[in-house]
Design a protein around this motif. Structure first.
Motif, short mmCIF file in Angstrom:
data_model
loop_
_atom_site.label_atom_id
_atom_site.label_comp_id
_atom_site.label_asym_id
_atom_site.label_seq_id
_atom_site.Cartn_x
_atom_site.Cartn_y
_atom_site.Cartn_z
N LEU A 90 0.63 25.89 -11.51
CA LEU A 90 0.59 24.45 -11.74
C LEU A 90 -0.69 23.84 -11.20
N LEU B 178 8.43 12.83 -11.40
CA LEU B 178 6.98 12.92 -11.66
C LEU B 178 6.21 11.96 -10.77
N MET C 7 5.99 13.60 -7.31
CA MET C 7 5.30 14.89 -7.17
C MET C 7 3.84 14.86 -7.59
N LEU C 8 3.50 14.05 -8.59
CA LEU C 8 2.13 14.07 -9.11
C LEU C 8 1.07 13.79 -8.04
N PHE D 127 3.01 23.68 -4.14
CA PHE D 127 3.25 23.91 -5.56
C PHE D 127 2.71 25.28 -5.95
N LEU E 15 0.69 16.86 -5.89
CA LEU E 15 0.10 17.95 -6.67
C LEU E 15 -1.38 17.71 -6.88
N GLN F 66 7.75 22.68 -16.17
CA GLN F 66 7.62 23.44 -14.93
C GLN F 66 7.65 22.52 -13.72
N LEU F 67 7.01 21.37 -13.85
CA LEU F 67 6.96 20.43 -12.73
C LEU F 67 8.34 19.84 -12.44
N CYS F 68 9.07 19.48 -13.47
CA CYS F 68 10.40 18.88 -13.29
C CYS F 68 11.39 19.88 -12.70
N TYR G 11 11.64 19.93 -8.87
CA TYR G 11 12.04 18.73 -8.13
C TYR G 11 13.17 18.98 -7.14
#
Length: 289
Positions: free
Chosen positions: A188, A255, A258-259, A184, A262, A165-167, A170
């Protein structure tokens, strides 16, 4: 048992040794350290007549406890030799029992079929996401209940669904004028915060390392160890020859960017809310057996 992937690989110094038969202590001989060319590139074979020895210091970090050895088929050291089954025989008996059942439960909401387990044993194709998630659920339970030095391990594990879901977000993330303002989805954010999950721990206060599964080209699974304190992602890959460092970093880049943002949105403590939005660094450990 947890493995610290961030520990620098030990340096092995090769030197001739003498074996004392009385107490089996290995003593290096003074002034007799061979050059590199005498150790590497000796096409004529090994010249020394002394017995080869394995360094327990190098291998000790990867040893399992006695209980684990018994589970995977090693004979019990205290069992009667005559009554101890050969590991291959134990494996065959376990295989028969496995084929006789339909599924195996790994928790209240997690189960895998006997066919899935057989495919895992045969290793003829990459693991399916549902099998990987079942193993991760079981791993999280072990890690959260295991204790070291009378304390809980400060680790947590997320599943394949979170990563996918995170990828997928992007492309939208890259189009945001200000990356740290990108919003986001609530789903998530709730996963990171552990909403509705009783076995989850709070990041940055109760958890120092977050482990994530990652599948390269749907063919090769690796583990990503996210060091929350050092803002670093370490790729734990047992086959480093499949991909170059450059391709690894390119695939993990979404990742790494975004991490941190998030984590800021899912902040449940001051450490998370004050986290810098700069991308996490990415490196690959080369000491994974």
């Amino acid at each position: 048992m947890a493995i610290d992937p961030l520990q620098d690989p030990p340096v092995l110094v090769v030197a001739p040794i003498s074996v004392c038969e009385s107490n089996k202590v290995l003593v290096p001989e003074k002034g007799d350290v061979p050059s590199q060319t005498s150790v590497v590139g000796n096409n004529g074979g090994r010249r020394s007549k002394r017995l080869r020895t394995r360094s327990t210091k190098l291998d000790g970090r990867f040893q399992f406890d006695k209980k684990t050895k018994l589970l995977v088929g090693h004979p019990s050291p205290i069992a009667n030799t005559s009554g101890c089954l050969d590991p291959e025989e134990r494996f065959n008996r376990s295989l028969k029992k496995l084929k006789a059942i339909s599924s195996i439960s790994l928790g209240p909401d997690v189960s895998i079929s006997s066919k899935d387990v057989l495919e895992l044993i045969e290793r003829k194709k990459p693991l399916a996401n549902k099998v990987m998630d079942a193993l991760l659920k079981f791993s999280r339970h072990i890690l959260r209940t295991h204790e070291v030095d009378c304390g809980k391990l400060h680790v947590d594990v997320l599943d394949t669904k979170f990563i996918s879901q995170l990828c997928r977000l992007y492309p939208k993330f890259t189009k945001a004028p200000v990356p740290q303002d990108f919003q986001f989805p609530t789903a998530l954010v709730d996963v990171v915060a552990g909403v509705g999950e009783l076995d989850r721990a709070e990041l940055f206060t109760e958890v120092d390392y977050l482990y994530l599964p990652f599948n390269f080209d749907k063919k090769h699974w690796v583990s990503l160890c996210v060091d929350l304190n050092c803002a670093k992602i370490t790729v734990l890959d047992s086959n480093v020859h499949l991909r170059t460092d450059a391709s690894i970093k390119a695939d993990i880049e979404p990742l790494s960017k975004m991490l941190p943002i998030l984590f800021r949105q899912a902040a449940s403590n001051p450490i998370m809310s004050q986290l810098l939005p700069t991308p996490f660094s990415v490196e690959r450990s080369l000491c994974i057996p």
